[in-house]
Design a protein around this motif. Structure first.
Motif, PDB file in Angstrom:
ATOM      1  N   VAL A  94       0.847  -1.199   0.000  1.00 47.57           N
ATOM      2  CA  VAL A  94       0.000   0.000   0.000  1.00 47.57           C
ATOM      3  C   VAL A  94       0.880   1.247   0.000  1.00 47.57           C
ATOM      4  O   VAL A  94       0.671   2.169  -0.790  1.00 47.57           O
ATOM      5  CB  VAL A  94      -0.967   0.007   1.208  1.00 47.57           C
ATOM      6  CG1 VAL A  94      -1.667   1.350   1.341  1.00 47.57           C
ATOM      7  CG2 VAL A  94      -1.983  -1.113   1.086  1.00 47.57           C
ATOM      8  N   ILE A  98       1.159   4.237  -2.859  1.00 46.21           N
ATOM      9  CA  ILE A  98       0.912   5.638  -2.489  1.00 46.21           C
ATOM     10  C   ILE A  98       2.100   6.497  -2.942  1.00 46.21           C
ATOM     11  O   ILE A  98       1.919   7.584  -3.489  1.00 46.21           O
ATOM     12  CB  ILE A  98       0.650   5.782  -0.976  1.00 46.21           C
ATOM     13  CG1 ILE A  98      -0.724   5.195  -0.640  1.00 46.21           C
ATOM     14  CG2 ILE A  98       0.733   7.236  -0.532  1.00 46.21           C
ATOM     15  CD1 ILE A  98      -1.020   5.071   0.840  1.00 46.21           C
ATOM     16  N   GLY A 124      -9.650   6.863  -7.649  1.00 50.55           N
ATOM     17  CA  GLY A 124     -10.007   6.331  -6.340  1.00 50.55           C
ATOM     18  C   GLY A 124      -8.800   6.142  -5.444  1.00 50.55           C
ATOM     19  O   GLY A 124      -7.738   6.711  -5.655  1.00 50.55           O
ATOM     20  N   SER A 125      -8.978   5.301  -4.454  1.00 47.64           N
ATOM     21  CA  SER A 125      -7.917   5.106  -3.462  1.00 47.64           C
ATOM     22  C   SER A 125      -7.121   3.837  -3.746  1.00 47.64           C
ATOM     23  O   SER A 125      -7.540   2.981  -4.510  1.00 47.64           O
ATOM     24  CB  SER A 125      -8.536   5.020  -2.063  1.00 47.64           C
ATOM     25  OG  SER A 125      -9.466   3.950  -2.032  1.00 47.64           O
ATOM     26  N   VAL A 126      -5.961   3.752  -3.102  1.00 50.10           N
ATOM     27  CA  VAL A 126      -5.159   2.537  -3.158  1.00 50.10           C
ATOM     28  C   VAL A 126      -5.871   1.505  -2.284  1.00 50.10           C
ATOM     29  O   VAL A 126      -6.187   1.766  -1.127  1.00 50.10           O
ATOM     30  CB  VAL A 126      -3.726   2.795  -2.642  1.00 50.10           C
ATOM     31  CG1 VAL A 126      -2.942   1.494  -2.570  1.00 50.10           C
ATOM     32  CG2 VAL A 126      -3.010   3.814  -3.510  1.00 50.10           C
ATOM     33  N   ARG A 127      -6.125   0.331  -2.844  1.00 46.42           N
ATOM     34  CA  ARG A 127      -6.869  -0.700  -2.112  1.00 46.42           C
ATOM     35  C   ARG A 127      -5.930  -1.767  -1.565  1.00 46.42           C
ATOM     36  O   ARG A 127      -5.068  -2.274  -2.281  1.00 46.42           O
ATOM     37  CB  ARG A 127      -7.920  -1.341  -3.011  1.00 46.42           C
ATOM     38  CG  ARG A 127      -9.024  -0.350  -3.347  1.00 46.42           C
ATOM     39  CD  ARG A 127     -10.094  -0.999  -4.144  1.00 46.42           C
ATOM     40  NE  ARG A 127      -9.702  -0.914  -5.552  1.00 46.42           N
ATOM     41  CZ  ARG A 127     -10.454  -1.307  -6.558  1.00 46.42           C
ATOM     42  NH1 ARG A 127     -11.627  -1.839  -6.324  1.00 46.42           N
ATOM     43  NH2 ARG A 127     -10.034  -1.183  -7.792  1.00 46.42           N
ATOM     44  N   GLN A 143      -4.283  -0.284  -7.495  1.00 49.04           N
ATOM     45  CA  GLN A 143      -4.885   1.001  -7.836  1.00 49.04           C
ATOM     46  C   GLN A 143      -5.071   1.062  -9.347  1.00 49.04           C
ATOM     47  O   GLN A 143      -4.279   0.509 -10.110  1.00 49.04           O
ATOM     48  CB  GLN A 143      -4.053   2.187  -7.381  1.00 49.04           C
ATOM     49  CG  GLN A 143      -4.739   3.499  -7.769  1.00 49.04           C
ATOM     50  CD  GLN A 143      -4.311   4.677  -6.952  1.00 49.04           C
ATOM     51  OE1 GLN A 143      -3.191   4.750  -6.491  1.00 49.04           O
ATOM     52  NE2 GLN A 143      -5.212   5.626  -6.800  1.00 49.04           N
TER      53      GLN A 143
END
Length: 187
Positions: A94, A98, A124-127, A143
Motif C-alpha cells: 500500500v 501511495i 479512487g484510493s489505493v486498495r 490502484q
C-alpha cells in the motif's frame, strides 16, 4: 509512438519507480516470479465518436482524445520477525503504491508527461487486497489509473500523437486595452 510503444513506456516508468521488483503485464503467461513484483493491465479504451480533423499539406489527420485504464497490482513480501513469525500485518505494498501516486503528481513526472502528451491520474484510493493464504499473508495492493493521450489517425495508420518539441508558440506584438466603449448601459 504506436500503442505497443505506449505500453512499453508505461512498463518502463513503473520499473523505474520499483527497481527491485519484477514488472510484468498481467496478460502475459510467464513463469511465477519471486516477490516483490508488480503486475500491469491495460483495459477499457475509450475514443470519442467525432475526431478533430486537421488538413496539412493536403493530408487529413484525425485526432482522438483517448483514455485507457491502467491497473497496477503490487505484491510484497511479508514483514517477518523472529522464527519466521509475522511481526506486523501492515501492508508495505500500500505504501509503495501511495509513493507511486505521489510521483505521478510530482513536477518531475508532469514535465515528462507533458513532453509525451500523456496524462496519468489515479482513480479512487489505493486498495489493500492482502489475504491469508493458508499459513501466511499474501501482501497485495491495487490502484487503477486513467491514461489519457491523443491518437492520431493519418493515411490508414494510427499512432499516439506526440507534438514536435521544436515547435514554439507564435510570437508577435502583445497589446492591451486602454479604453473600452460600451454601447448599452448595464448595471
Amino acid at each position: 509512438m504506436t500503442l505497443m510503444d505506449l505500453t512499453d513506456f508505461l512498463a518502463e516508468i513503473v520499473a523505474e519507480r520499483f527497481p527491485n521488483d519484477s514488472v510484468l503485464w498481467a496478460e502475459q503467461y510467464t513463469t511465477k516470479h519471486p516477490l516483490p513484483q508488480v503486475t500491469l493491465k491495460l483495459k477499457d479504451m475509450t475514443t470519442p465518436r467525432h475526431p478533430v480533423d486537421i488538413v496539412k499539406d493536403g493530408i487529413i489527420g484525425s485526432y482522438y482524445e483517448c483514455t485507457k485504464i491502467l491497473e497496477i497490482n503490487k505484491y510484497a513480501n511479508s514483514v517477518a520477525g523472529n522464527a519466521g513469525e509475522i511481526s506486523t500485518l501492515a501492508n508495505p505494498a500500500v505504501d509503495d503504491l501511495i509513493l507511486f501516486l505521489l510521483f505521478l503528481q510530482s513536477e518531475e513526472w508532469i514535465t515528462r508527461a507533458y513532453a509525451m502528451n500523456l496524462c496519468i491520474e489515479g482513480m479512487g484510493s489505493v486498495r489493500d487486497l492482502s489475504e491469508l493464504d493458508r499459513t501466511h499473508y499474501k501482501y497485495r495492493a491495487m490502484q487503477e489509473y486513467t491514461v489519457r493521450f491523443t491518437l492520431e489517425y493519418k493515411e490508414n495508420e494510427a499512432s499516439v500523437y506526440i507534438p514536435d518539441a521544436k515547435l514554439k508558440p507564435e510570437t508577435g506584438p502583445v497589446g492591451y486595452f486602454e479604453d473600452v466603449e460600451m454601447e448599452d448601459d448595464y448595471e
